[in-house]
Write a protein that holds these residues in place. Structure first.
Motif, short mmCIF file in Angstrom:
data_model
loop_
_atom_site.label_atom_id
_atom_site.label_comp_id
_atom_site.label_asym_id
_atom_site.label_seq_id
_atom_site.Cartn_x
_atom_site.Cartn_y
_atom_site.Cartn_z
N HIS A 55 55.46 10.43 34.42
CA HIS A 55 54.41 11.44 34.40
C HIS A 55 53.82 11.65 35.79
O HIS A 55 53.52 10.69 36.51
CB HIS A 55 53.30 11.03 33.43
CG HIS A 55 53.69 11.22 31.99
ND1 HIS A 55 52.96 10.68 30.95
CD2 HIS A 55 54.73 11.87 31.43
CE1 HIS A 55 53.53 11.00 29.80
NE2 HIS A 55 54.61 11.71 30.08
N LEU B 236 49.21 16.27 32.65
CA LEU B 236 50.40 15.49 32.98
C LEU B 236 51.66 16.25 32.63
O LEU B 236 51.71 16.99 31.64
CB LEU B 236 50.37 14.16 32.22
CG LEU B 236 49.18 13.23 32.52
CD1 LEU B 236 49.29 11.95 31.71
CD2 LEU B 236 49.09 12.92 34.00
N GLU C 216 56.29 15.81 33.19
CA GLU C 216 57.39 14.94 33.59
C GLU C 216 58.20 15.60 34.70
O GLU C 216 58.40 16.81 34.71
CB GLU C 216 58.31 14.66 32.40
CG GLU C 216 57.65 13.83 31.30
CD GLU C 216 58.62 13.49 30.17
OE1 GLU C 216 59.84 13.63 30.40
OE2 GLU C 216 58.15 13.13 29.09
#
Length: 771
Positions: free
Chosen positions: A675, A764, A766
């Motif tokens: 993250h 957040l 990825e």
């Protein structure tokens, strides 16, 4: 103590330190000049402001001096009309015209050219020079500013503004003597967000408006009106000019406490949205074009069918009147109103307005120029360019700037301390800074040197300023900044760059946060069947756009009022195209809480009512009674008086705002090694209306994933490598660009990238390398 000088027999008072030209112009005494400018001072480059000064000794002959370089002194006798002074001015004009092209009939500056005016005023009316004129090669300076170097009179105004005042470094004076050239080392777009001011600074036609000249008309044919810039919360005063039902250009309109003589390029060139080919101009029902009257009838039927199961979204870019009437209509129908799409932005804006109203007053731009230290949270250049320009003036006067930022921001080049801080850690850092300022000397932690330096700098300042960008701050961080200002004492000033031209007014009308969440949840549970959206794009929101799109599928009717083509207007069941800001009158409330009125510069050929007019027509069709906009606003804000367009404006009455902040903060998010924190990285042209300005958008930076070199090294990612980003609603692949100004663990992305991923600032996502 005031002194007295005499100019051609007239006694004129002056302030100590003023020069003769400044004193004369303040007293409406015409002394010809080129190079002098109130913001730039005097350099004596043009030699046109010649005057004759009488000597105290009757045996000495009077001397000719340049008024812009001659200090005013008590008892000084000055003559503007003396033959010797007139002869100097005439010869200056004659020498300038030796090389100046005789292209007035085709010059963009015709009708407002200072050289034309001075030639007529000073002479001569003939041409003696028969030789070849000196010529230059023009440069391509980008899509906003057109270059015609042959018209230059070497007044140095352009470089004095661009380099000395705006602190730009990509345009300057080159070559020598009679071949001085003002331009760049090579062709290319001007990089300063204030470059468009060259168009107004230049007294001839060297720098002209590249957009205006594509659809040119003489200035005396333009219809103008006093107006307010709609592109950010500063509230710069502007003068839009229109002809034949189209908006042609925008120029600055002086306001002594706000923008004074300048505006940013977003304010100058963002107006193209009103002439964009995709702009909706006719009402639409179920995808079919229809008359305005039939659209009103269709909307009326749906509103009646919904009963009290109705909600409405106003806008931070909609004027005070439109928002107030929409709220009044919904209150009459027992519906729910909010002026925000995102609950976090709603809470942050209301919190900021609450803190502004509880402070000793937010400083104007001219007051910001006088500070001696400033703590800046976020990217002011992108969100409030003219505040950036004010702080550049403070820097020029010796102010020490400290910038806490998540990603790149141009002001870091002028800061004594710059500190990249991840979004989740901003609140904690402000708390540490507060502890450092309020702690006793014996208990101060000496390990955190940067925090100690910042705290000591702010505490030692006589006029410190603390300012934050609301769009990239959480409500808790806005409160922390206000507490920091309180800890610094009564001399500290507090300000926030709000997220829209009328964000302050929208916050006052929303009254309490969580209204956006209430509306969204009511739509999702079927408690709202009809939604009225005025001047905003919830379906295109960065963080909640996908949720809004899903929720609106449950609506019976989506009624949209807007002047641009957005995701929400495309999804509208009933669409009312409305007038753009230059086509209607209204009120914006700026970041200070200063209400400023604006008047329509023109009317389009199409029937385009304002949002307030559409709401008033709906009220009439519904057989309801609502007072007009001034009465609604007077009821909402006791003591409020609508500001007159062209006036200085007035502060809104203090209106208590209850502030509710979620206990969950950004730091409560669960972290994972994959993250990264998303940070909004943007530029000065990034704004919902300005995004429809084609020329301005040509300067938009390429979309990349900006990360810090240290974070890239830890993740084994190289410059230029492709990375896949995954958010709650989508994925995308972008090239990596390394930048030391990005905080560790943070990926800085454009607004459009955040929309595609479905994340907001501080959320957040990825990130993984593409093999």
């Amino acid at each position: 103590m005031l002194g007295i000088i005499r100019i051609d027999g007239h006694e004129i008072p002056f302030e100590p330190g003023d020069n003769l030209l400044k004193v004369a112009l303040a007293a409406d005494v015409d002394i010809p000049y080129f190079c002098y400018h109130a913001a730039l001072g005097s350099v004596g480059a043009c030699r046109l402001c010649a005057v004759e000064i009488m000597s105290d000794d009757p045996d000495k002959v009077p001397r000719v001096a340049m008024a812009c370089l001659e200090p005013a002194s008590d008892g000084l006798e000055v003559s503007v009309s003396a033959p010797a002074a007139q002869q100097v001015r005439q010869r200056v004009i004659e020498f300038l015209m030796i090389n100046h092209p005789h292209d007035c009939p085709i010059c963009d500056e015709g009708g407002e050219c200072h050289l034309q005016e001075m030639t007529v005023a000073c002479g001569p009316a003939y041409r003696r020079y028969q030789g070849h004129k000196r010529t230059f090669t023009n440069q391509n300076l980008g899509p906003l500013v057109h270059h015609e170097m042959n018209r230059c009179i070497t007044c140095y105004r352009c470089t004095r503004f661009y380099q000395d005042y705006a602190l730009g470094d990509d345009l300057g004076a080159m070559r020598l003597r009679n071949e001085v050239y003002f331009g760049r080392f090579q062709d290319g777009p001007l990089e300063s967000p204030f470059a468009g001011n060259l168009v107004e600074i230049c007294p001839t036609g060297v720098f002209t408006d590249a957009i205006f000249r594509q659809h040119f008309t003489r200035v005396w044919d333009l219809k103008t009106a006093s107006s307010i810039c709609p592109h950010c919360s500063v509230g710069c005063n502007i003068l839009p000019g229109a002809r034949d039902g189209t908006l042609r250009r925008v120029r600055h309109r002086p306001h002594p406490e706000i923008n004074r003589w300048f505006i940013c390029d977003r304010g100058r060139y963002g107006h193209q949205y009103s002439e964009h080919t995709a702009r909706p101009l006719t009402p639409r029902v179920a995808g079919a074009t229809i008359t305005y009257r039939k659209a009103l009838i269709a909307a009326t039927e749906q509103i009646k069918a919904a009963g009290d199961r109705i909600g409405g979204l106003g806008s931070i870019r909609e004027d005070l009147e439109g928002n107030a009437l929409l709220r009044a209509l919904l209150n009459n129908l027992n519906g729910i109103f909010s002026a925000f799409n995102d609950p976090e932005l709603e809470a942050a804006t209301i919190t900021a307005v609450n803190r502004i109203q509880n402070s000793d007053g937010t400083p104007s731009l001219t007051e910001m120029e006088q500070v001696d230290a400033a703590l800046i949270l976020g990217d002011l250049t992108a969100h409030a360019p003219m505040i950036d320009l004010a702080l550049r003036q403070a820097y020029r006067r010796g102010a020490q700037l400290t910038v806490l930022h998540n990603g790149p921001t141009p002001l870091t080049q002028f800061a004594v301390t710059t500190l990249p801080v991840p979004p989740h850690e901003m609140g904690a850092y402000l708390s540490r800074l507060h502890e450092r300022i309020t702690a006793s000397p014996a208990s101060k932690d000496v390990q955190d040197e940067s925090t100690a330096e910042i705290a000591e700098r702010l505490a030692a300042a006589r006029r410190p300023l603390l300012i934050g960008v609301v769009e990239t701050l959480a409500a808790s961080e806005i409160i922390a900044l206000a507490q920091l200002a309180t800890a610094l004492g009564t001399d500290a000033r507090l300000a926030y760059a709000l997220p829209g031209a009328n964000a302050y007014g929208a916050a006052l009308l929303t009254l309490a946060s969580r209204k956006t969440t209430t509306i969204l949840e009511a739509i999702e549970t079927g408690q709202i069947q009809t939604l009225i959206v005025a001047g905003t794009d919830p379906l295109g929101d960065t963080r909640l756009g996908s949720r809004w799109r899903a929720a609106c599928q449950r609506l019976n009717t989506l009624i949209v009022l807007d002047c641009i083509a957005t995701t929400t207007t495309a999804a509208a069941d009933i669409l009312f195209p409305v007038a753009a800001w230059a086509e209607r009158g209204g009120t914006f409330v700026n970041y200070e809480g200063r209400a400023q009125g604006f008047a329509p510069a023109f009317k389009r050929l199409e029937l385009l009512p304002s949002t307030a007019e559409v709401i008033a027509d709906l009220v009439q069709c519904l057989d309801l009674y609502l007072p007009d906009a001034p009465a609604v606003l007077s009821e909402a804000f006791p003591g409020y008086q609508a500001p007159v367009p062209g006036s200085a404006g007035s502060l809104m009455p203090v209106h208590p705002l209850p502030t509710h902040i979620d206990t969950a903060t950004r730091s409560d998010h669960e972290h994972h090694h994959k993250h990264w924190q998303a940070a909004l990285t943007t530029w000065y042209g990034d704004e919902e209306l300005a995004s429809f300005a084609p020329a301005l958008m040509k300067l938009a930076p390429t979309a990349t994933a900006l990360i810090s070199p240290a974070a890239a090294l830890n993740a084994n990612i190289e410059e230029g490598a492709q990375v896949k980003l995954r958010g709650p609603v989508g994925t995308m692949t972008l090239p990596v660009q390394l930048d030391n100004r990005v905080a560790d663990g943070t990926v800085a992305l454009t607004r459009m990238a955040l929309v595609q991923l479905g994340v907001g600032h501080g959320d957040l996502l990825e990130l993984e390398p593409v093999s």
